[in-house]
Design a protein around this motif. Structure first.
Motif, mmCIF file in Angstrom:
data_model
loop_
_atom_site.group_PDB
_atom_site.id
_atom_site.type_symbol
_atom_site.label_atom_id
_atom_site.label_comp_id
_atom_site.label_asym_id
_atom_site.label_seq_id
_atom_site.Cartn_x
_atom_site.Cartn_y
_atom_site.Cartn_z
ATOM 1 N N ALA A 80 -25.489 -18.242 80.022
ATOM 2 C CA ALA A 80 -25.607 -17.656 81.360
ATOM 3 C C ALA A 80 -27.049 -17.246 81.651
ATOM 4 O O ALA A 80 -27.550 -17.438 82.765
ATOM 5 N N ALA A 81 -27.736 -16.700 80.644
ATOM 6 C CA ALA A 81 -29.118 -16.267 80.841
ATOM 7 C C ALA A 81 -30.061 -17.444 81.056
ATOM 8 O O ALA A 81 -31.090 -17.309 81.722
ATOM 9 N N LEU A 82 -29.729 -18.601 80.505
ATOM 10 C CA LEU A 82 -30.575 -19.785 80.677
ATOM 11 C C LEU A 82 -30.496 -20.351 82.088
ATOM 12 O O LEU A 82 -31.433 -21.001 82.563
ATOM 13 N N GLY A 83 -29.388 -20.133 82.783
ATOM 14 C CA GLY A 83 -29.244 -20.637 84.141
ATOM 15 C C GLY A 83 -29.368 -22.148 84.220
ATOM 16 O O GLY A 83 -28.723 -22.886 83.461
ATOM 17 N N GLU A 84 -30.241 -22.626 85.094
ATOM 18 C CA GLU A 84 -30.376 -24.069 85.320
ATOM 19 C C GLU A 84 -31.054 -24.795 84.171
ATOM 20 O O GLU A 84 -31.041 -26.032 84.125
ATOM 21 N N ARG A 85 -31.634 -24.052 83.224
ATOM 22 C CA ARG A 85 -32.318 -24.717 82.105
ATOM 23 C C ARG A 85 -31.338 -25.367 81.142
ATOM 24 O O ARG A 85 -31.689 -26.314 80.448
ATOM 25 N N ILE A 86 -30.099 -24.853 81.056
ATOM 26 C CA ILE A 86 -29.136 -25.420 80.131
ATOM 27 C C ILE A 86 -28.813 -26.851 80.538
ATOM 28 O O ILE A 86 -28.488 -27.136 81.699
ATOM 29 N N GLY A 87 -28.945 -27.770 79.622
ATOM 30 C CA GLY A 87 -28.683 -29.178 79.878
ATOM 31 C C GLY A 87 -29.859 -29.934 80.442
ATOM 32 O O GLY A 87 -29.861 -31.170 80.447
ATOM 33 N N ARG A 88 -30.869 -29.185 80.911
ATOM 34 C CA ARG A 88 -32.056 -29.843 81.462
ATOM 35 C C ARG A 88 -33.146 -29.921 80.404
ATOM 36 O O ARG A 88 -33.536 -31.012 79.990
ATOM 37 N N ASP A 89 -33.629 -28.784 79.937
ATOM 38 C CA ASP A 89 -34.642 -28.805 78.882
ATOM 39 C C ASP A 89 -34.218 -28.009 77.660
ATOM 40 O O ASP A 89 -34.948 -27.937 76.675
ATOM 41 N N VAL A 90 -33.028 -27.394 77.709
ATOM 42 C CA VAL A 90 -32.504 -26.661 76.562
ATOM 43 C C VAL A 90 -31.079 -27.116 76.276
ATOM 44 O O VAL A 90 -30.260 -27.211 77.203
ATOM 45 N N HIS A 91 -30.803 -27.410 75.021
ATOM 46 C CA HIS A 91 -29.440 -27.707 74.577
ATOM 47 C C HIS A 91 -29.006 -26.659 73.559
ATOM 48 O O HIS A 91 -29.823 -26.156 72.783
ATOM 49 N N ILE A 92 -27.733 -26.354 73.569
ATOM 50 C CA ILE A 92 -27.129 -25.505 72.547
ATOM 51 C C ILE A 92 -26.150 -26.363 71.762
ATOM 52 O O ILE A 92 -25.322 -27.061 72.352
ATOM 53 N N CYS A 93 -26.260 -26.309 70.449
ATOM 54 C CA CYS A 93 -25.371 -27.077 69.576
ATOM 55 C C CYS A 93 -24.597 -26.114 68.683
ATOM 56 O O CYS A 93 -25.181 -25.493 67.784
ATOM 57 N N SER A 94 -23.307 -25.956 68.940
ATOM 58 C CA SER A 94 -22.421 -25.157 68.104
ATOM 59 C C SER A 94 -21.702 -26.110 67.165
ATOM 60 O O SER A 94 -20.841 -26.882 67.602
ATOM 61 N N VAL A 95 -22.074 -26.072 65.911
ATOM 62 C CA VAL A 95 -21.522 -27.003 64.930
ATOM 63 C C VAL A 95 -20.332 -26.330 64.249
ATOM 64 O O VAL A 95 -20.490 -25.321 63.546
ATOM 65 N N PHE A 96 -19.138 -26.892 64.460
ATOM 66 C CA PHE A 96 -17.924 -26.330 63.874
ATOM 67 C C PHE A 96 -17.729 -26.895 62.478
ATOM 68 O O PHE A 96 -17.766 -28.119 62.279
ATOM 69 N N THR A 97 -17.511 -26.009 61.540
ATOM 70 C CA THR A 97 -17.297 -26.450 60.158
ATOM 71 C C THR A 97 -15.832 -26.709 59.872
ATOM 72 O O THR A 97 -15.475 -27.133 58.773
ATOM 73 N N ASP A 98 -14.974 -26.419 60.838
ATOM 74 C CA ASP A 98 -13.557 -26.747 60.725
ATOM 75 C C ASP A 98 -13.019 -26.946 62.140
ATOM 76 O O ASP A 98 -13.732 -26.780 63.123
ATOM 77 N N GLY A 99 -11.764 -27.329 62.284
ATOM 78 C CA GLY A 99 -11.164 -27.481 63.607
ATOM 79 C C GLY A 99 -11.205 -28.911 64.113
ATOM 80 O O GLY A 99 -12.214 -29.608 63.999
ATOM 81 N N ALA A 100 -10.104 -29.362 64.652
ATOM 82 C CA ALA A 100 -10.006 -30.712 65.203
ATOM 83 C C ALA A 100 -10.680 -30.772 66.564
ATOM 84 O O ALA A 100 -11.078 -29.755 67.143
ATOM 85 N N ARG A 101 -10.769 -31.994 67.127
ATOM 86 C CA ARG A 101 -11.481 -32.178 68.383
ATOM 87 C C ARG A 101 -10.830 -31.408 69.522
ATOM 88 O O ARG A 101 -11.510 -30.884 70.407
ATOM 89 N N ASP A 102 -9.467 -31.328 69.508
ATOM 90 C CA ASP A 102 -8.815 -30.585 70.584
ATOM 91 C C ASP A 102 -9.139 -29.102 70.512
ATOM 92 O O ASP A 102 -9.203 -28.406 71.530
ATOM 93 N N ALA A 103 -9.372 -28.591 69.281
ATOM 94 C CA ALA A 103 -9.789 -27.197 69.146
ATOM 95 C C ALA A 103 -11.168 -26.984 69.749
ATOM 96 O O ALA A 103 -11.441 -25.936 70.363
ATOM 97 N N LEU A 104 -12.051 -27.968 69.602
ATOM 98 C CA LEU A 104 -13.370 -27.864 70.221
ATOM 99 C C LEU A 104 -13.241 -27.805 71.733
ATOM 100 O O LEU A 104 -13.901 -27.005 72.401
ATOM 101 N N ALA A 105 -12.399 -28.680 72.284
ATOM 102 C CA ALA A 105 -12.237 -28.723 73.733
ATOM 103 C C ALA A 105 -11.653 -27.423 74.259
ATOM 104 O O ALA A 105 -12.114 -26.880 75.279
ATOM 105 N N ASP A 106 -10.641 -26.906 73.584
ATOM 106 C CA ASP A 106 -10.048 -25.642 74.018
ATOM 107 C C ASP A 106 -11.073 -24.514 73.964
ATOM 108 O O ASP A 106 -11.140 -23.669 74.868
ATOM 109 N N THR A 107 -11.853 -24.498 72.920
ATOM 110 C CA THR A 107 -12.865 -23.453 72.773
ATOM 111 C C THR A 107 -13.929 -23.582 73.858
ATOM 112 O O THR A 107 -14.386 -22.575 74.415
ATOM 113 N N ALA A 108 -14.325 -24.813 74.173
ATOM 114 C CA ALA A 108 -15.326 -25.033 75.224
ATOM 115 C C ALA A 108 -14.820 -24.523 76.567
ATOM 116 O O ALA A 108 -15.564 -23.886 77.328
#
Length: 738
Positions: A80-108
């Motif tokens: 939220a603090a990044l505003g328009e910068r997210i996806g433009r010049d800043v990416h965030i990568c949350s690497v899950f060490t467990d959980g299936a793909r549907d768990a990632l989608a639900d969490t997102a």
């Protein structure tokens, strides 16, 4: 020019930036380009598709344990603090060490992830490769069993620029966003890395007040970590009150919510002084060279492991058995008298045949004989290009004894030099050799002894040593104009297992450190029996080794007269003091605890014993964040004055990790690891503790006394809460607190 103090602090701090790629020997390795699965059902290459050309924030999420240490909510606030910068010049990568793909989608969906915040997982090997890259060393042989350090911190950086830093996972969002701006992509100059430019400030501007850290009109310069404002110190009667300067960092609780805001990003270059000069030999470890300051491979051989403790315990047992035996034989009497002589020889440091510890006295009266010169090394033209000095130590139980307390460094003021350490590890002495060197800032004047302000300290190595071995290793030092002291400590049994070697050129109240020892013990305490007795006489009668020495000399006379009952009484007294000597984390039995204080320290035998009123031994857990008070009562049992200084190891100015493990594989874990710390003297004017006085007539000595009330206006560092010592008789007069 503005004279606003907050602006001046900002300029000094911004001028101190230090995050940069390493020198050629330790360049940042490329981010693994492993295949991952994203929360929106796509497959991606981690580097090429998610990080290339972007500033990034990377962290790891064990989804099943997110409730224990929730981080994703903090990441959502960063988004939220990044505003328009997210996806433009800043990416965030949350690497899950467990959980299936549907768990990632639900969490997102639950946290409102926008384009540019990638929640990903992958095959175990892929996740392990990423975690190893961002959070672990691969020491030496590549094996890595170190504790997982990925939960409490996030990594921020820019892969193209090779700039990466570390931020606590629960840091304030605007602070994280500011850090991300420090590592935005930009062109990089040719040549070796320098501490200049707005993209390299993350190692130093970790957490200034938000109003300060937003300014943009800073000047790039390779300053060291900025200093705190000086402590205030006032003395009224027998009480000194000290309030330290304020922290450079935002508030945190490093021991309950590790690592705390004062953990700086790990930087793999040498340190710098405030003039921008690189200080050679101040990078202790790199990801590819764990022992960066070793000059050649250590040599390890086998020795006899018998320690003074072992021999003293055996001697007391034999003397006592003979003294209590009503039908003792003449040969048993001779054996008992030899055992008494053995005890006295151990205490005085007389030759003991067949023992590695021979010559190392337990009575600390030989300080004037523990000074050495660094011997210069010259080239063919006679120019000094280096130097070396030999130091011999013995490690056993909770003790370190050394043949060197002071070094005359005049020959190597402007050139790197080496110390060759010979380390004999005896019974119960197993440890990691971790000398911690204090280096000052640029000298205050042109002459040797014109020392600068305290700058940075560092563990120079972390080399494992086993009982019954002699390790000889050579360590590289920065030019001696920077060197203040080397604090040798054993982290497995600490604070008692400590020793210090200091720069002899340091002056306190008009006298250098050797003169302080000579004024108490004479120029040569071993020149004659009279000189030895006079020197030992300066040690207080409440000191446990002094009691052992006194009663065993009495036992020697009694045994010569056949008065074995008196010998038995003397041995009983000696054994009580033997127990007091073995444990410095409590006071000797004849010294009372001041229950109005948090900590009582007792100076005796040029040593410090300490006792916490709440029963702790080496931890002051009350000091968890800034504003914490500490009340210390200081008792002096010696017949000469001692002094008190309290030092911070990076709580106020920050600390960083170079050693991620305490041995080549595995070790101490994430939050108590070892590297560099920026030093602050909390008590700037050494507090004088007056000497003890003899009362006579069998009464106990009247100890000297002083009280220090100290308030810490910074959070403790994870590596050490505070370091206490006597600056005039340092040696083993140390009591450090975790």
């Amino acid at each position: 020019m503005s004279h606003d103090p907050s602006r001046r602090l900002l300029l000094n701090a911004l001028a101190a930036g230090a995050l940069r790629s390493g020198p050629p020997a330790c360049r940042v390795t490329p981010v693994p380009n492993v295949v991952v699965a994203t929360h929106d059902g796509q497959r991606a290459l981690f580097h090429d598709d998610l990080l290339r050309g972007k500033t990034a924030l990377v962290h790891f999420v064990p989804l099943a344990r997110e409730h224990e240490y929730p981080v994703l909510e903090s990441v959502a606030r960063v988004q939220a603090a990044l505003g328009e910068r997210i996806g433009r010049d800043v990416h965030i990568c949350s690497v899950f060490t467990d959980g299936a793909r549907d768990a990632l989608a639900d969490t997102a969906r639950r946290f409102g992830a926008k384009a540019g915040w990638w929640l990903v997982n992958g095959e175990p090997e892929a996740v392990a490769a990423l975690k190893s890259h961002f959070f672990r060393h691969a020491h030496g042989d590549g094996a890595d069993t170190a504790e997982d350090c990925s939960r409490g911190v996030m990594r921020y950086g820019n892969a193209a620029a090779g700039l990466w830093g570390t931020v606590p996972a629960k840091a304030e969002p605007d602070w994280v966003v500011e850090r991300l701006s420090w590592v935005a992509a930009q062109s990089r100059p040719a040549g070796p890395p320098r501490r200049k430019g707005p993209a390299v400030f993350a190692a130093v501007l970790v957490a200034l007040l938000p109003s300060l850290s937003r300014a943009k009109d800073y000047i790039g310069h390779p300053y060291p970590q900025p200093y705190l404002t000086p402590s205030t110190q006032t003395t009224v009667g027998d009480t000194t009150t000290v309030v330290t300067g304020a922290s450079l960092f935002e508030p945190s609780y490093p021991f309950t919510d590790p690592p705390g805001t004062n953990l700086l990003p790990t930087v793999y270059t040498n340190s710098y002084d405030s003039l921008g000069n690189e200080m050679p030999n101040t990078l202790p470890s790199t990801p590819t060279v764990p022992y960066n300051l070793h000059d050649g491979a250590p040599v390890v051989t086998t020795i006899d492991r018998t320690s003074p403790t072992t021999d003293l315990a055996d001697a007391f047992e034999r003397i006592d058995a003979v003294a209590r035996n009503q039908r003792r034989r003449s040969d048993e009497g001779r054996d008992a008298r030899r055992a008494i002589d053995r005890v006295i020889d151990i205490l005085e440091g007389n030759p003991v045949e067949g023992r590695v510890y021979s010559g190392f006295p337990l009575l600390h009266y030989t300080g004037p004989l523990k000074a050495k010169k660094v011997q210069p090394i010259t080239d063919a033209s006679g120019k000094v290009i280096g130097g070396n000095v030999d130091i011999h130590q013995i490690w056993y139980d909770n003790h370190i004894e050394s043949d060197t307390a002071f070094l005359d460094t005049r020959a190597v003021q402007d050139v790197p030099w080496t110390v060759t350490w010979t380390l004999d590890v005896l019974d119960r002495g197993r440890d990691d050799f971790s000398p911690f060197a204090f280096y000052d800032d640029a000298p205050s004047g042109p002459n040797p002894g014109d020392f600068g302000k305290p700058n940075v300290g560092m563990d120079q190595t972390f080399f494992p040593m086993d009982e019954g071995t002699r390790t000889v290793l050579k360590l590289k030092m920065a030019p001696a104009k920077y060197w203040s002291l080397t604090y040798t400590w054993g982290w497995r049994w600490h604070p008692p297992r400590v020793q210090v070697t200091e720069n002899l050129l340091k002056v306190v109240d008009g006298k250098n450190l050797l003169q302080w020892e000579q004024d108490v013990f004479g120029e040569n305490p071993r020149a004659s029996e009279q000189a030895k007795l006079a020197a030992i006489g300066r040690i207080g009668d409440l000191a446990p080794p002094k009691i052992m020495w006194r009663v065993m000399r009495d036992a020697k006379q009694a045994a010569g007269k056949g008065d074995w009952k008196r010998v038995a009484d003397d041995v009983r007294e000696a054994r009580l003091s033997f127990d007091d000597w073995k444990d410095r984390t409590r006071l000797p039995r004849n010294v009372p605890i001041d229950k109005t204080a948090d900590l009582t320290l007792f100076y005796a035998n040029n040593t410090i014993h300490g006792h916490f009123t709440d029963g702790g031994t080496i931890n002051y857990t009350k000091f968890a964040t800034r504003g914490t008070p500490l009340k210390v009562s200081l008792y002096n049992g010696d017949y000469f004055e001692h002094r008190y200084v309290n030092v911070d190891f990076g709580g106020g100015r920050g600390w960083e990790n170079q050693f991620k493990s305490s041995v080549r594989v595995g070790g101490s874990g994430c939050w108590f690891t070892f590297g560099r710390a920026y030093i602050t003297i909390n008590v700037p004017d050494p507090v004088v503790v007056p000497p003890a006085t003899k009362r006579g007539d069998g009464q106990l000595d009247a100890t000297g006394f002083h009280r220090v009330n100290l308030t810490f206006n910074f959070d403790p560092s994870r590596r050490l809460r505070f370091y206490q010592f006597d600056p005039t008789h340092h040696d083993v007069a140390i009591f450090s607190i975790h």
